[in-house]
Design a protein around this motif. Structure first.
Motif, mmCIF file in Angstrom:
data_model
loop_
_atom_site.group_PDB
_atom_site.id
_atom_site.type_symbol
_atom_site.label_atom_id
_atom_site.label_comp_id
_atom_site.label_asym_id
_atom_site.label_seq_id
_atom_site.Cartn_x
_atom_site.Cartn_y
_atom_site.Cartn_z
ATOM 1 N N ASP A 55 5.236 30.908 1.772
ATOM 2 C CA ASP A 55 4.678 30.100 2.850
ATOM 3 C C ASP A 55 4.924 30.743 4.221
ATOM 4 N N THR A 57 5.513 29.337 7.662
ATOM 5 C CA THR A 57 5.710 28.210 8.582
ATOM 6 C C THR A 57 6.894 28.513 9.504
ATOM 7 N N VAL A 81 4.352 14.796 15.005
ATOM 8 C CA VAL A 81 5.498 14.805 14.082
ATOM 9 C C VAL A 81 5.052 14.500 12.643
ATOM 10 N N ALA A 82 3.861 13.917 12.504
ATOM 11 C CA ALA A 82 3.378 13.590 11.161
ATOM 12 C C ALA A 82 2.574 14.719 10.524
ATOM 13 N N MET A 83 2.454 15.855 11.233
ATOM 14 C CA MET A 83 1.658 16.955 10.675
ATOM 15 C C MET A 83 2.280 17.488 9.390
ATOM 16 N N ASP A 84 1.454 18.077 8.540
ATOM 17 C CA ASP A 84 1.949 18.692 7.303
ATOM 18 C C ASP A 84 2.628 20.002 7.648
ATOM 19 N N TYR A 85 3.872 19.889 8.030
ATOM 20 C CA TYR A 85 4.645 21.062 8.435
ATOM 21 C C TYR A 85 6.101 20.707 8.175
ATOM 22 N N PRO A 86 6.898 21.662 7.743
ATOM 23 C CA PRO A 86 8.296 21.316 7.426
ATOM 24 C C PRO A 86 8.986 20.646 8.609
ATOM 25 N N GLU A 87 9.596 19.497 8.355
ATOM 26 C CA GLU A 87 10.211 18.733 9.433
ATOM 27 C C GLU A 87 11.249 19.550 10.187
ATOM 28 N N ASP A 88 12.018 20.357 9.436
ATOM 29 C CA ASP A 88 13.087 21.108 10.099
ATOM 30 C C ASP A 88 12.555 22.349 10.814
ATOM 31 N N GLU A 162 -3.303 19.577 8.800
ATOM 32 C CA GLU A 162 -3.096 20.949 8.325
ATOM 33 C C GLU A 162 -3.313 22.007 9.417
ATOM 34 N N ARG A 165 -0.359 24.561 10.370
ATOM 35 C CA ARG A 165 -0.018 25.573 9.356
ATOM 36 C C ARG A 165 -1.175 26.546 9.144
ATOM 37 N N LYS A 166 -2.418 26.083 9.383
ATOM 38 C CA LYS A 166 -3.548 27.025 9.289
ATOM 39 C C LYS A 166 -3.477 28.062 10.412
#
Lengths: 504, 49
Positions: A55, A57, A81-88, A162, A165-166
């Motif tokens: 990945d 990210t 903050v709700a995006m599909d991305y690792p929270e950390d 997404e 991350r794209k």
């Protein structure tokens, strides 16, 4: 009459008229490159990196400049903050530019709601413009070595889950310094202006920026969605240029001057609220256009000089930049040339006029139809504005130049039906009007803006835009930018008013 | 949702493949539009005769 003109004058006048075809030919060339993006894009390198490293990210700090954004900022933060991305790997820094509305309270609440993920950075002295606000945030973020990438956005934009991350996947290529996304007009309900802008963004972003990807050079990282690799941002000083009104374009040029590649990903979507009326558009685009004048002058030594800059100095890139930048000059030049020829060599002027407008017709069809297919979802909402982009009068001239006999018969019949003889004078006036229209459409578009600011006349302004054209409206703004820059008018950062009606 | 849960859903290569197909389709769309334009021009020329 032809003998009255010497050869030099005839060549000059022909050149003046055909200058009007330069933007048309350039547009066809630019759009012809878009198909190549299907086979010449950055995705193979992304795939290679993904297969090697898994990945992609990077730890990303999102910088959101905010001044009196209480209406939109809570939604923006929630969506980010709700995006599909690792929270950390995601932090949101909202730089509050001394807001006087409820923005600070909203942000304090968000800090508590998302501890360690949302940060409220407050400037006590504000109003200096977006670049200064961003620099305040960049100073704080870059002082810490946590972030590997920085995403600079506007307070009102809505990222699809997404999108980040794209964008981020391209940064796995060591040559890539920054990535931008496709900003789409997202106001709902969408009025006529929103629909015009929606279509414009297909041509100016989804289409043009793909063509620029093919050339390997980008004119502008959209201010509302620019993802920078930390090293690339640090290479340009870790700051955004504050000396101009086009800080995003300057950042883009500076990044590429440092040797980094800059990319557009048309499949990464961001929704934004754009101006809802002509005055709002005029204010926003005047700032952009003046910024472009400043960029054109600042990089004067690079244009068309590939030996000085492999990317920015390319011929095709310079051609695309200057055909947009000088569009009003080309339009005025064509009209002036045609009017002079009308009086000294009418048959020749008529031939040139038809060549010019048939070129216009082919370009219009190619650009409009292809744009509809590039983003069909937007095209379904904006197809009428897409068709009306050049304006109703220009469309009549296009139809006339393509089908003169049909039109002449119909017009003659129409005049005779109302008892007006279609004699020589009327025809001459109609032809002169058509000759002048390329330049005149900008005056009509300016009149639409004036009408909007004058009480009851406001109701006429949308009709005037459909008549004169949205394209000529943009040209009128560019022309105003020349005048303002030549006069050295004060550079003010006029914020575009946002109401939070982006649904995304 | 946890990070690992999200990562399982992402399928970055599958997403990339989808985007590559979208880009490849642009080439065919462009050729289709150009073919339509040529047809229109030919029709116009035939009409003129």
């Amino acid at each position: 009459m032809a003998s009255a003109l010497d050869t030099t004058a005839l060549i000059v006048l022909t050149g003046m008229v055909m200058a009007g075809a330069i933007p048309l030919v350039a547009a066809c060339y630019q759009f012809s490159l878009i198909g190549l993006h299907g086979i010449r894009n950055h995705y193979p390198r992304v795939e290679q990196a993904l297969r090697e490293h898994g990945d992609a990210t990077p730890r990303t700090a999102i910088v959101v400049p905010a001044w009196n954004e209480a209406a939109v900022i809570a939604t923006t933060v929630d969506r980010l903050v709700a995006m599909d991305y690792p929270e950390d790997s995601l932090r949101v820094y909202v730089v509050d530019d001394a807001s006087t509305d409820a923005t600070p309270e909203v942000l304090r609440a968000k800090e508590l709601e998302y501890p360690g993920r949302v940060f409220h950075l407050r400037r006590d002295k504000g109003g200096e413009g977006k670049a200064h606000t961003l620099n305040h945030g960049l100073g704080v973020i870059l002082a810490d070595d946590w972030c590997e990438a920085l995403l600079i956005i506007d307070a009102d934009v809505i990222f699809e889950p997404e999108t980040l991350r794209k964008m981020a996947r391209h940064l796995s290529d060591p040559e890539v310094g920054a990535v931008t996304a496709y900003i789409k007009e997202g106001s709902r309900p969408a009025n006529y202006m929103a629909r015009f802008i929606g279509f414009e963004y297909i041509t100016a972003q989804a289409a043009s920026r793909r063509a620029q990807n093919v050339l390997g050079v980008l004119a502008c990282l959209a201010g509302g969605a620019q993802l920078h690799k930390r090293e690339s941002l640090e290479a340009i000083g870790g700051r955004i240029d504050t000396s101009s009104l086009a800080e995003d374009t300057f950042t883009t040029f500076m990044t590429q001057r440092e040797g980094w590649r800059v990319l557009f990903d048309g499949n990464a979507i961001v929704w934004a609220e754009e101006p809802a009326d002509i005055l709002g558009l005029w204010k926003q685009r005047l700032r952009w256009a003046r910024g472009n004048v400043q960029v054109s002058l600042r990089y004067m030594w690079v244009w068309f000089r590939r030996d000085r800059d492999r990317r920015l100095g390319g011929f095709s890139f310079g051609l695309f930049w200057f055909t947009i930048f000088l569009m009003p000059i080309f339009m005025i030049s064509a009209s002036v040339g045609l009017v002079i020829l009308f009086f000294v060599d009418f048959p020749y002027s008529w031939t040139l006029f038809r060549v010019l407008w048939i070129t216009n017709a082919v370009t219009y069809l190619f650009v409009t139809l292809f744009s509809f297919t590039i983003d069909p979802a937007t095209a379904r909402r904006t197809w009428f504005e897409g068709l009306m982009f050049p304006g109703a009068v220009a469309l009549v001239i296009i139809v006339y130049t393509c089908f003169p006999p049909l039109f002449e018969d119909y017009l003659r019949g129409a005049f005779e039906a109302v008892g007006v003889p279609a004699d020589g004078l009327l025809v001459s006036l109609a032809i002169l009007f058509a000759y002048v229209w390329l330049a005149g459409s900008m005056v009509a578009a300016w009149a639409a803006k004036e009408a909007e600011g004058r009480g009851r006349l406001r109701i006429l302004s949308p009709a005037l835009v459909y008549t004169a054209g949205y394209g000529p409206l943009l040209c009128a703004i560019t022309f105003t930018a020349y005048v303002k820059e030549a006069r050295g008018a004060e550079m003010k950062w006029d914020k575009t008013e946002k109401t939070g009606k982006v649904l995304g | 949702m946890s990070d690992s849960g999200r990562r399982e859903q992402w399928h970055p290569l599958r997403e990339l493949d989808r985007d590559r197909r979208t880009e490849r389709r642009l080439l065919w769309k462009e050729l289709a539009v150009l073919a339509l334009l040529v047809a229109l021009v030919l029709l116009r020329v035939a009409f003129a005769r």
